[in-house]
Scaffold this active site. Structure first.
Site, PDB file in Angstrom:
ATOM      1  CG  MET A   1      -0.426  -8.073  -7.145  1.00  0.00           C
ATOM      2  SD  MET A   1       0.430  -7.246  -8.523  1.00  0.00           S
ATOM      3  CE  MET A   1       1.783  -6.476  -7.654  1.00  0.00           C
ATOM      4  NE  ARG A   2      -7.111 -12.113  -6.724  1.00  0.00           N
ATOM      5  CZ  ARG A   2      -7.446 -13.351  -6.482  1.00  0.00           C
ATOM      6  NH1 ARG A   2      -8.265 -13.982  -7.285  1.00  0.00           N
ATOM      7  NH2 ARG A   2      -6.948 -13.979  -5.447  1.00  0.00           N
TER       8      ARG A   2
ATOM      9  CG  ASN B   1      -2.262  -1.029 -13.265  1.00  0.00           C
ATOM     10  OD1 ASN B   1      -2.222  -1.127 -12.035  1.00  0.00           O
ATOM     11  ND2 ASN B   1      -1.533  -1.798 -14.051  1.00  0.00           N
TER      12      ASN B   1
ATOM     13  CG  HIS C   1       3.241  -2.446 -15.307  1.00  0.00           C
ATOM     14  ND1 HIS C   1       2.804  -3.644 -14.777  1.00  0.00           N
ATOM     15  CD2 HIS C   1       4.401  -2.715 -15.961  1.00  0.00           C
ATOM     16  CE1 HIS C   1       3.648  -4.588 -15.122  1.00  0.00           C
ATOM     17  NE2 HIS C   1       4.626  -4.064 -15.836  1.00  0.00           N
TER      18      HIS C   1
ATOM     19  N   GLY D   1       0.773  -1.241   0.000  1.00  0.00           N
ATOM     20  CA  GLY D   1       0.000   0.000   0.000  1.00  0.00           C
ATOM     21  C   GLY D   1       0.798   1.281   0.000  1.00  0.00           C
ATOM     22  CB  SER D   2       4.291   2.300  -0.710  1.00  0.00           C
ATOM     23  OG  SER D   2       4.560   1.899  -2.026  1.00  0.00           O
ATOM     24  CG  ASN D   3       2.114   3.218  -5.811  1.00  0.00           C
ATOM     25  OD1 ASN D   3       2.492   4.264  -6.330  1.00  0.00           O
ATOM     26  ND2 ASN D   3       2.793   2.082  -5.926  1.00  0.00           N
TER      27      ASN D   3
HETATM   28  C1  GAR Z   1       4.178  -1.325  -7.130  1.00  0.00           C
HETATM   29  O1  GAR Z   1       5.521  -1.431  -7.528  1.00  0.00           O
HETATM   30  C2  GAR Z   1       3.272  -1.340  -8.344  1.00  0.00           C
HETATM   31  O2  GAR Z   1       3.790  -0.648  -9.448  1.00  0.00           O
HETATM   32  C3  GAR Z   1       3.200  -2.815  -8.620  1.00  0.00           C
HETATM   33  O3  GAR Z   1       3.056  -3.401  -7.345  1.00  0.00           O
HETATM   34  C4  GAR Z   1       3.741  -2.589  -6.379  1.00  0.00           C
HETATM   35  C5  GAR Z   1       2.772  -2.270  -5.276  1.00  0.00           C
HETATM   36  O4  GAR Z   1       3.423  -1.597  -4.237  1.00  0.00           O
HETATM   37  N1  GAR Z   1       2.096  -3.147  -9.474  1.00  0.00           N
HETATM   38  C6  GAR Z   1       2.131  -4.131 -10.357  1.00  0.00           C
HETATM   39  O5  GAR Z   1       3.091  -4.865 -10.511  1.00  0.00           O
HETATM   40  C7  GAR Z   1       0.868  -4.290 -11.179  1.00  0.00           C
HETATM   41  N2  GAR Z   1       1.025  -5.298 -12.154  1.00  0.00           N
HETATM   42  P1  GAR Z   1       2.586  -0.857  -3.111  1.00  0.00           P
HETATM   43  O6  GAR Z   1       1.596  -1.886  -2.547  1.00  0.00           O
HETATM   44  O7  GAR Z   1       3.585  -0.456  -2.082  1.00  0.00           O
HETATM   45  O8  GAR Z   1       1.877   0.319  -3.731  1.00  0.00           O
END
Ligand code: GAR
Length: 205
Positions: free
Chosen positions: A86-87, A108, A110, A17-19
């Site tokens: 991730m779904r 999204n 990526h 959940g950092s984003n």
């Molecule tokens: C992030 O690096 C995001 O770009 C990636 O998962 C991580 C989630 O980090 N997303 C994907 O790979 C989507 N296919 P977070 O939970 O700290 O935000």
């Protein structure tokens, strides 16, 4: 689409959940014209749910996409924001957020310069492939895997990174800024859609 001063957004996330935190900070500081109406995860134990709860936000653990869609509809969500979700979303889910301009109102982030390294573990793929430049993409979601119209991209050097962790840390710092910045012009409706080379092309004003 009618311009709304504040968009209702739902954030879907599967993990850390950092984003989510970066987006929530941008909302709280007034930099993002959004109301976060829901944080949903497909995983009950995802740390993002605790982080959201501690900010007083509404959370939901729901694996079933049609049930989740029902909740999002009842909350009259304008945009769905994927933040480490991730779904793969079903066609029905995606078409429920179809914008008349030809894209879905599902965004999204990526961790690669798409179309390079789609799918999972993209920072690892970049690190192990020997590329000198990695990057991040924000895009609208379509029925393919990481194939939707690209909104924004930012690259960063990794040739001096000795470990995957260094690449990830550098990438996440880029993600947090790029996502808030890009969502800002998306939610303000400050972009146009063109076709270029047979694909939709998103251009901020
Ligand atoms: C992030 O690096 C995001 O770009 C990636 O998962 C991580 C989630 O980090 N997303 C994907 O790979 C989507 N296919 P977070 O939970 O700290 O935000």
């Amino acid at each position: 689409m009618e311009l709304k001063p504040i968009s209702k957004i739902a954030i879907l996330a599967s993990g850390r959940g950092s984003n989510f935190e970066a987006i929530a900070s941008a909302v709280i500081s007034g930099d993002l014209p959004a109301e976060i109406v829901l944080i949903a995860s497909d995983k009950q134990e995802a740390p993002v749910l605790e982080k959201a709860k501690s900010k007083g936000l509404r959370v939901l653990a729901e694996k079933d996409q049609s049930a989740l869609l029902g909740v999002l509809k009842s909350l009259q969500v304008d945009y769905v924001v994927l933040a480490g979700y991730m779904r793969i979303l079903s066609k029905d889910f995606i078409s429920a957020f179809a914008d008349p301009r030809g894209f879905s109102r599902i965004v999204n982030i990526h961790p690669s310069l798409l179309p390079a390294f789609p799918g999972l573990e993209s920072y690892r793929k970049a690190f192990e492939s020997g590329v000198k430049v990695a990057g991040v993409t924000v895009h609208f979601v379509d029925a393919g895997i990481d194939t939707g119209p690209i909104c924004a991209q930012e690259s960063f050097e990794i040739s001096d990174c000795k470990t995957l962790e260094e690449v990830e840390a550098r990438g996440l710092a880029v993600e947090h800024k790029l996502y808030a910045k890009t969502l800002n012009w998306i939610l303000r409706n400050e972009f146009k859609i063109n076709e270029r080379g047979g694909r939709l092309h998103v251009q901020p004003y």
